[in-house]
Scaffold this motif. Structure first.
Motif, PDB file in Angstrom:
ATOM      1  N   SER A 290       0.913  -1.124  -0.005  1.00 11.25           N
ATOM      2  CA  SER A 290       0.029   0.054   0.157  1.00 11.25           C
ATOM      3  C   SER A 290       0.961   1.295   0.249  1.00 11.25           C
ATOM      4  O   SER A 290       0.260   2.419  -0.336  1.00 11.25           O
ATOM      5  N   VAL A 291       2.134   1.189   0.246  1.00  9.07           N
ATOM      6  CA  VAL A 291       3.042   2.256   0.428  1.00  9.07           C
ATOM      7  C   VAL A 291       4.293   1.962  -0.210  1.00  9.07           C
ATOM      8  O   VAL A 291       4.866   0.637   0.137  1.00  9.07           O
ATOM      9  N   MET A 292       5.077   2.497  -0.955  1.00 12.52           N
ATOM     10  CA  MET A 292       6.288   2.269  -1.569  1.00 12.52           C
ATOM     11  C   MET A 292       7.035   3.352  -1.363  1.00 12.52           C
ATOM     12  O   MET A 292       6.899   4.466  -1.882  1.00 12.52           O
ATOM     13  N   PRO A 293       8.322   3.009  -0.964  1.00 18.08           N
ATOM     14  CA  PRO A 293       9.400   4.309  -0.944  1.00 18.08           C
ATOM     15  C   PRO A 293       9.814   4.879  -2.193  1.00 18.08           C
ATOM     16  O   PRO A 293       9.665   4.064  -3.123  1.00 18.08           O
ATOM     17  N   ARG A 294      10.222   6.196  -2.306  1.00 17.19           N
ATOM     18  CA  ARG A 294      10.537   6.515  -3.465  1.00 17.19           C
ATOM     19  C   ARG A 294      11.772   6.158  -3.937  1.00 17.19           C
ATOM     20  O   ARG A 294      12.123   6.116  -5.308  1.00 17.19           O
ATOM     21  N   ALA A 295      12.918   5.397  -2.865  1.00 18.40           N
ATOM     22  CA  ALA A 295      14.140   5.166  -3.438  1.00 18.40           C
ATOM     23  C   ALA A 295      14.411   3.925  -2.509  1.00 18.40           C
ATOM     24  O   ALA A 295      13.903   3.870  -1.496  1.00 18.40           O
ATOM     25  N   ALA A 296      15.528   3.199  -2.799  1.00 16.13           N
ATOM     26  CA  ALA A 296      16.134   2.246  -1.959  1.00 16.13           C
ATOM     27  C   ALA A 296      16.449   2.892  -0.516  1.00 16.13           C
ATOM     28  O   ALA A 296      17.198   3.787  -0.433  1.00 16.13           O
ATOM     29  N   VAL A 297      16.168   2.210   0.574  1.00 12.72           N
ATOM     30  CA  VAL A 297      16.467   2.877   1.971  1.00 12.72           C
ATOM     31  C   VAL A 297      17.157   1.841   2.850  1.00 12.72           C
ATOM     32  O   VAL A 297      16.640   0.651   2.541  1.00 12.72           O
ATOM     33  N   MET A 298      18.122   2.215   3.525  1.00 13.35           N
ATOM     34  CA  MET A 298      18.722   1.461   4.321  1.00 13.35           C
ATOM     35  C   MET A 298      18.263   2.019   5.898  1.00 13.35           C
ATOM     36  O   MET A 298      18.348   3.048   6.249  1.00 13.35           O
ATOM     37  N   ILE A 299      17.452   1.074   6.578  1.00 17.36           N
ATOM     38  CA  ILE A 299      16.795   1.489   7.812  1.00 17.36           C
ATOM     39  C   ILE A 299      18.026   1.014   9.129  1.00 17.36           C
ATOM     40  O   ILE A 299      18.176   0.075   9.282  1.00 17.36           O
ATOM     41  N   ALA A 300      18.642   2.055   9.372  1.00 11.03           N
ATOM     42  CA  ALA A 300      19.722   2.029  10.146  1.00 11.03           C
ATOM     43  C   ALA A 300      19.594   1.419  11.526  1.00 11.03           C
ATOM     44  O   ALA A 300      20.283   0.482  11.992  1.00 11.03           O
ATOM     45  N   SER A 301      18.502   1.497  12.089  1.00 13.14           N
ATOM     46  CA  SER A 301      18.014   0.705  13.339  1.00 13.14           C
ATOM     47  C   SER A 301      18.076  -0.616  13.039  1.00 13.14           C
ATOM     48  O   SER A 301      18.529  -1.431  14.141  1.00 13.14           O
ATOM     49  N   GLY A 302      17.402  -1.300  12.051  1.00 12.26           N
ATOM     50  CA  GLY A 302      17.262  -2.492  11.931  1.00 12.26           C
ATOM     51  C   GLY A 302      18.343  -3.169  10.806  1.00 12.26           C
ATOM     52  O   GLY A 302      18.348  -4.286  10.669  1.00 12.26           O
ATOM     53  N   LYS A 303      19.213  -2.365  10.258  1.00  7.00           N
ATOM     54  CA  LYS A 303      20.213  -2.834   9.229  1.00  7.00           C
ATOM     55  C   LYS A 303      19.674  -3.647   8.329  1.00  7.00           C
ATOM     56  O   LYS A 303      19.992  -4.690   8.197  1.00  7.00           O
ATOM     57  N   PHE A 304      18.583  -2.909   7.587  1.00 16.26           N
ATOM     58  CA  PHE A 304      18.144  -3.953   6.461  1.00 16.26           C
ATOM     59  C   PHE A 304      17.617  -2.951   5.691  1.00 16.26           C
ATOM     60  O   PHE A 304      17.321  -1.532   5.614  1.00 16.26           O
ATOM     61  N   VAL A 305      17.583  -3.453   4.319  1.00 18.92           N
ATOM     62  CA  VAL A 305      17.331  -2.486   3.041  1.00 18.92           C
ATOM     63  C   VAL A 305      15.847  -2.523   2.741  1.00 18.92           C
ATOM     64  O   VAL A 305      15.480  -4.044   2.672  1.00 18.92           O
ATOM     65  N   ALA A 306      15.091  -1.635   2.135  1.00 18.90           N
ATOM     66  CA  ALA A 306      13.840  -1.776   1.672  1.00 18.90           C
ATOM     67  C   ALA A 306      14.003  -1.227   0.015  1.00 18.90           C
ATOM     68  O   ALA A 306      14.124  -0.022   0.123  1.00 18.90           O
ATOM     69  N   THR A 307      13.867  -2.047  -0.774  1.00 17.31           N
ATOM     70  CA  THR A 307      14.100  -1.684  -2.353  1.00 17.31           C
ATOM     71  C   THR A 307      12.820  -1.635  -2.849  1.00 17.31           C
ATOM     72  O   THR A 307      12.271  -2.819  -3.149  1.00 17.31           O
ATOM     73  N   PRO A 308      12.302  -0.793  -3.486  1.00 18.67           N
ATOM     74  CA  PRO A 308      11.343  -0.873  -4.602  1.00 18.67           C
ATOM     75  C   PRO A 308      11.673  -1.703  -5.723  1.00 18.67           C
ATOM     76  O   PRO A 308      12.539  -1.265  -6.260  1.00 18.67           O
ATOM     77  N   MET A 309      10.710  -2.548  -5.945  1.00 14.59           N
ATOM     78  CA  MET A 309      11.110  -3.527  -7.144  1.00 14.59           C
ATOM     79  C   MET A 309       9.610  -3.638  -7.939  1.00 14.59           C
ATOM     80  O   MET A 309       8.624  -3.018  -7.726  1.00 14.59           O
ATOM     81  N   ASP A 310       9.807  -4.422  -8.851  1.00 15.33           N
ATOM     82  CA  ASP A 310       8.882  -4.593  -9.808  1.00 15.33           C
ATOM     83  C   ASP A 310       7.732  -5.305  -9.253  1.00 15.33           C
ATOM     84  O   ASP A 310       7.616  -6.671  -9.117  1.00 15.33           O
ATOM     85  N   GLY A 311       6.575  -4.453  -8.932  1.00 15.62           N
ATOM     86  CA  GLY A 311       5.394  -5.029  -8.124  1.00 15.62           C
ATOM     87  C   GLY A 311       5.526  -5.469  -6.737  1.00 15.62           C
ATOM     88  O   GLY A 311       4.535  -5.688  -6.254  1.00 15.62           O
ATOM     89  N   ARG A 312       6.551  -5.104  -6.124  1.00 14.51           N
ATOM     90  CA  ARG A 312       6.780  -5.642  -4.739  1.00 14.51           C
ATOM     91  C   ARG A 312       7.811  -4.805  -4.181  1.00 14.51           C
ATOM     92  O   ARG A 312       8.799  -4.135  -4.728  1.00 14.51           O
ATOM     93  N   LEU A 313       7.984  -4.662  -2.738  1.00 11.34           N
ATOM     94  CA  LEU A 313       8.932  -3.960  -1.867  1.00 11.34           C
ATOM     95  C   LEU A 313       9.824  -5.269  -1.445  1.00 11.34           C
ATOM     96  O   LEU A 313       9.312  -6.027  -0.570  1.00 11.34           O
ATOM     97  N   ARG A 314      11.296  -5.081  -1.674  1.00 12.77           N
ATOM     98  CA  ARG A 314      11.966  -6.332  -1.051  1.00 12.77           C
ATOM     99  C   ARG A 314      12.516  -5.807   0.251  1.00 12.77           C
ATOM    100  O   ARG A 314      13.362  -4.776   0.255  1.00 12.77           O
ATOM    101  N   LEU A 315      12.330  -6.259   1.309  1.00 13.16           N
ATOM    102  CA  LEU A 315      13.331  -6.145   2.573  1.00 13.16           C
ATOM    103  C   LEU A 315      14.389  -7.129   2.575  1.00 13.16           C
ATOM    104  O   LEU A 315      14.091  -8.308   2.581  1.00 13.16           O
ATOM    105  N   ALA A 316      15.486  -6.737   2.693  1.00 13.32           N
ATOM    106  CA  ALA A 316      16.726  -7.713   2.707  1.00 13.32           C
ATOM    107  C   ALA A 316      17.605  -7.236   3.775  1.00 13.32           C
ATOM    108  O   ALA A 316      17.946  -6.024   3.942  1.00 13.32           O
ATOM    109  N   GLY A 317      18.230  -8.192   4.382  1.00  8.64           N
ATOM    110  CA  GLY A 317      19.178  -8.003   5.286  1.00  8.64           C
ATOM    111  C   GLY A 317      19.373  -8.921   6.276  1.00  8.64           C
ATOM    112  O   GLY A 317      19.194 -10.206   5.985  1.00  8.64           O
TER     113      GLY A 317
END
Length: 423
Positions: A290-317
């Motif tokens: 329902s929400v998509m960040p405008r750019a790939a982000v590193m959430i420093a507190s959790g040391k994970f990346v949230a990356t907008p991709m084709d049809g989905r948001l990928r959380l990796a870390g």
């Protein structure tokens, strides 16, 4: 159409491993006029190159092993909200590597690693653009910002050492807070109010498809794809003469070992005792969020990346040490979901996809790129830990230059396989 006829010194190169490093190497070799056989036990992009965070993270020259890690690690291991996990049954096997790994958690070692990584990943967007141009894979490549997200300025200042090292290497970024941060990125909740924004980065909107398309382009250029596992390197008069795969020997002039965390057995046969472990990484894909960040982000507190991709948001870390054989743990997936709900309150999505893979983590956090110290024609290209996608194209280009007899314009000493030569 193969370009081998343009090079009177054309070599037949067996590239072992069809992830981003191996496929990049194959393409640059083909462009340099060599013949290539690309060998993988499962096929292109079936491992870490499928499941990575999708960010071309040029600024990620700081290793996991920063000063203070040794003091923080025990607390992190016993806190389920921290992004560090350990399978305790694996500790006896892990211990020698881990001791060596943690010995690099010093400011001098961090600066050494940063100096080594900057030439490999510091211009990743341009490297990927050069690699993918005209291949059909370029459609997955998106120039974009990369943003480190913090609670506030004090939280950001807690990472001052890493930021100072980035500045030493010429990286520049914008500091966004208050209204400027809200206007730039309104997706995040009130607990995250500060962003350090890098321009001139990029993201891949489907990493698996990207590498598969690159591999298909390599085949169109004349590469032969072979599915199978290489078990040994044949040699004659101190030089490579072939590779042993599927019970037969495939003749070749040169071989490139680019199988990531699975590279150690063949490296040992080539005289290199590389301190290599699996740093198990997790991703969670949120489809149709329902929400998509405008750019790939590193959430420093959790040391994970949230990356907008084709049809989905990928959380990796997540960092988990537990070897190659154990099944995925449930706790890392739960933590990724908790962290994104904390970061973006109210986010919802249609369904999730889970994945766990293996990052190739060398004790000094510097990849091996170069010729085997005891066998002419055997080359290494692996060990990029968190930045394999970021550094794959440059690594492949360097290996092709070396195989073609050209001297790259960077100092290759930090990546030398000879630093782990077996006594």
């Amino acid at each position: 159409m193969s370009s081998e006829s343009t090079n009177p010194k054309s070599r037949h190169v067996a590239v072992i491993g069809a992830g981003i490093v191996g496929v990049s190497t194959a393409i640059w070799l083909l462009r340099d006029g060599h013949r290539v056989t690309l060998i993988d036990k499962k096929g292109p992009a079936e491992g870490t190159s499928h499941g990575n965070g999708g960010v071309l993270a040029s600024c990620s020259i700081i290793p996991v092993t920063v000063p203070g890690l040794l003091k923080k690690a025990p607390r992190m291991l016993f806190d389920p909200n921290q992004p560090l996990f350990l399978k305790w049954s694996y500790v006896p096997k892990l211990a020698p590597w881990l001791i060596r790994y943690l010995s690099h958690a010093t400011s001098d070692a961090v600066r050494h690693r940063a100096s080594a990584l900057a030439p490999i990943i510091g211009d990743s967007l341009a490297d990927h653009q050069a690699l993918s141009a005209g291949t059909g894979a370029e459609k997955w490549l998106v120039p974009s910002d990369y943003v480190f997200v913090y609670r506030d300025r004090d939280h950001y200042n807690g990472d001052a050492f890493g930021w100072s090292v980035r500045r030493e290497h010429g990286f520049e970024w914008d500091e966004l807070e208050g209204k400027a941060w809200q206007e730039y990125e309104p997706s995040f909740g009130p607990d995250l109010g500060f962003g350090a924004r890098f321009g001139n980065h990029g993201r891949i909107t489907d990493p698996g498809r990207y590498v598969k398309d690159l591999a298909a382009h390599a085949e169109a250029l004349g590469a032969k794809l072979r599915i199978g596992e290489v078990t040994d390197i044949a040699r004659e008069n101190g030089a490579v003469s072939g590779v042993r795969v599927g019970g037969e020997t495939l003749a070749c002039d040169e071989v490139v070992l680019a199988t990531g965390v699975w590279s150690r057995p063949l490296a040992e046969k080539l005289g290199v005792d590389v301190p290599l472990e699996s740093e198990r990484g997790y991703h969670l894909e949120l489809w149709e969020p329902s929400v998509m960040p405008r750019a790939a982000v590193m959430i420093a507190s959790g040391k994970f990346v949230a990356t907008p991709m084709d049809g989905r948001l990928r959380l990796a870390g997540i960092v988990e040490f537990g070897g190659l054989d154990a099944a995925p743990s449930r706790a890392p997936f739960r933590l990724l979901e908790k962290n994104i709900r904390d970061a973006i309150p109210g986010i919802s999505w249609k369904h999730t996809v889970e994945w766990m893979g293996h990052r190739p983590s060398i004790a000094d956090s510097i990849p091996l790129i170069g010729e085997a110290p005891s066998l002419k024609g055997a080359w290494f290209g692996f060990g990029h830990d968190h930045v394999g996608l970021t550094g794959g194209p440059k690594t492949g280009r360097l290996l092709s230059q070396l195989i073609s007899g050209r001297q790259p314009n960077i100092d290759l000493a930090p990546y030398s396989p000879a630093r782990f030569r077996r006594a």
